[in-house]
Design a protein around this motif. Structure first.
Motif, PDB file in Angstrom:
ATOM      1  N   ARG A   8       0.865  -1.189  -0.010  1.00 51.45           N
ATOM      2  CA  ARG A   8      -0.003   0.135  -0.082  1.00 51.45           C
ATOM      3  C   ARG A   8       1.031   1.276   0.006  1.00 51.45           C
ATOM      4  N   GLY A 144      -5.294   1.068  -0.441  1.00 48.63           N
ATOM      5  CA  GLY A 144      -5.506   0.297   0.819  1.00 48.63           C
ATOM      6  C   GLY A 144      -6.976  -0.313   0.366  1.00 48.63           C
ATOM      7  N   GLY A 148      -7.842  -4.287  -0.280  1.00 46.97           N
ATOM      8  CA  GLY A 148      -8.591  -4.877   0.727  1.00 46.97           C
ATOM      9  C   GLY A 148      -9.930  -5.677   0.041  1.00 46.97           C
ATOM     10  N   THR A 160     -11.081 -10.711   5.762  1.00 48.58           N
ATOM     11  CA  THR A 160      -9.770 -10.149   5.482  1.00 48.58           C
ATOM     12  C   THR A 160      -9.724  -8.789   4.763  1.00 48.58           C
ATOM     13  N   LEU A 164      -5.978  -1.997   5.719  1.00 45.71           N
ATOM     14  CA  LEU A 164      -4.583  -2.311   5.663  1.00 45.71           C
ATOM     15  C   LEU A 164      -3.828  -1.097   5.763  1.00 45.71           C
ATOM     16  N   ARG A 165      -2.521  -1.351   6.400  1.00 44.22           N
ATOM     17  CA  ARG A 165      -2.070  -0.050   6.854  1.00 44.22           C
ATOM     18  C   ARG A 165      -0.907   0.642   5.786  1.00 44.22           C
ATOM     19  N   SER A 168       2.124  -1.218   4.116  1.00 48.17           N
ATOM     20  CA  SER A 168       2.086  -2.606   4.639  1.00 48.17           C
ATOM     21  C   SER A 168       2.435  -3.462   3.523  1.00 48.17           C
ATOM     22  N   THR A 170       1.718  -7.288   1.723  1.00 44.89           N
ATOM     23  CA  THR A 170       0.845  -8.409   1.943  1.00 44.89           C
ATOM     24  C   THR A 170       1.192  -9.132   0.623  1.00 44.89           C
ATOM     25  N   TYR A 184       0.741 -11.031   5.318  1.00 43.90           N
ATOM     26  CA  TYR A 184      -0.424 -10.226   5.532  1.00 43.90           C
ATOM     27  C   TYR A 184      -0.277  -8.942   6.261  1.00 43.90           C
ATOM     28  N   ASP A 185      -0.449  -7.835   5.927  1.00 42.06           N
ATOM     29  CA  ASP A 185      -0.708  -6.465   6.350  1.00 42.06           C
ATOM     30  C   ASP A 185       0.762  -6.269   7.304  1.00 42.06           C
ATOM     31  N   CYS A 186       1.994  -6.731   6.824  1.00 47.81           N
ATOM     32  CA  CYS A 186       3.139  -6.633   7.550  1.00 47.81           C
ATOM     33  C   CYS A 186       3.806  -5.083   7.636  1.00 47.81           C
TER      34      CYS A 186
END
Length: 193
Positions: A8, A144, A148, A160, A164-165, A168, A170, A184-186
């Motif tokens: 993102r 985002g 998503g 899910t 989402l940040r 992030s 994914t 995921y969204d790390c």
């Protein structure tokens, strides 16, 4: 098996203000630029076969920062990766919408893209990329809400893809059948010194 890593874009003033961005060409703010540099450093630790980005400014700026770090230009700016088209409400906040169209503005036809349309173009993108770049690692910079909704449809899981940040990471693997999450969204890169 194709591996697709979605990032993102970095944060913008519009994100902070909760201003509908849609297809607006607003830039990253200072924090967003710093976030992009951090995710770029993280992504530079891997090799990428293909690099694709949304053509909207905030995604392009994120992609340009990543491009320098990974030593690879963006191969394609794909309009399918754009955020949801917000129609008449683009570039507004809730209070402005209420002032302009009344409390029930969301019951009016504001020319916004439907969730179904957005999900369909997201699935089209993933299927196209998975079949075109079989066995390759694809890096994608996008938005985002679009991401998503795409993940909800792709994974057949409505739980899910929520919030989402910014920046992030994914990652999914796609073997032509059932996609799976690898990451995921790390945002571990945002907490590194």
């Amino acid at each position: 098996m194709t591996t697709i890593t979605f990032v993102r874009h970095g944060i913008t003033d519009h994100n902070i203000e909760k201003r509908a961005q849609g297809h607006t060409q607003n830039p990253l703010n200072e924090t967003g630029i710093a976030q992009a540099a951090l995710v770029a450093k993280r992504l530079s630790e891997e090799q990428w076969d293909v690099f694709i980005s949304s053509d909207l400014r905030r995604a392009r700026e994120t992609a340009e920062i990543i491009s320098i770090a990974i030593g690879k230009p963006v191969d394609l700016f794909d309009v399918r990766l754009r955020e949801m088209d917000r129609g008449l409400i683009a570039d507004t906040i809730e209070a402005e919408r209420v002032a302009r169209w009344g409390e029930n503005w969301n019951e009016l036809d504001m020319g916004q893209e439907t969730h179904e349309s957005m999900r369909a173009r997201g699935i089209d993108f993933v299927q196209d990329i998975a079949s075109r770049y079989v066995g390759q690692k694809v890096l994608v910079v996008t938005h985002g809400y679009f991401l998503g909704e795409t993940l909800k449809e792709l994974m057949k899981d409505e739980s899910t893809g929520n919030e989402l940040r910014n920046t992030s990471v994914t990652t999914i693997t796609h073997n032509g059948e059932k996609p799976e999450y690898v990451l995921y969204d790390c945002v571990r890169h945002l907490s590194e010194d």
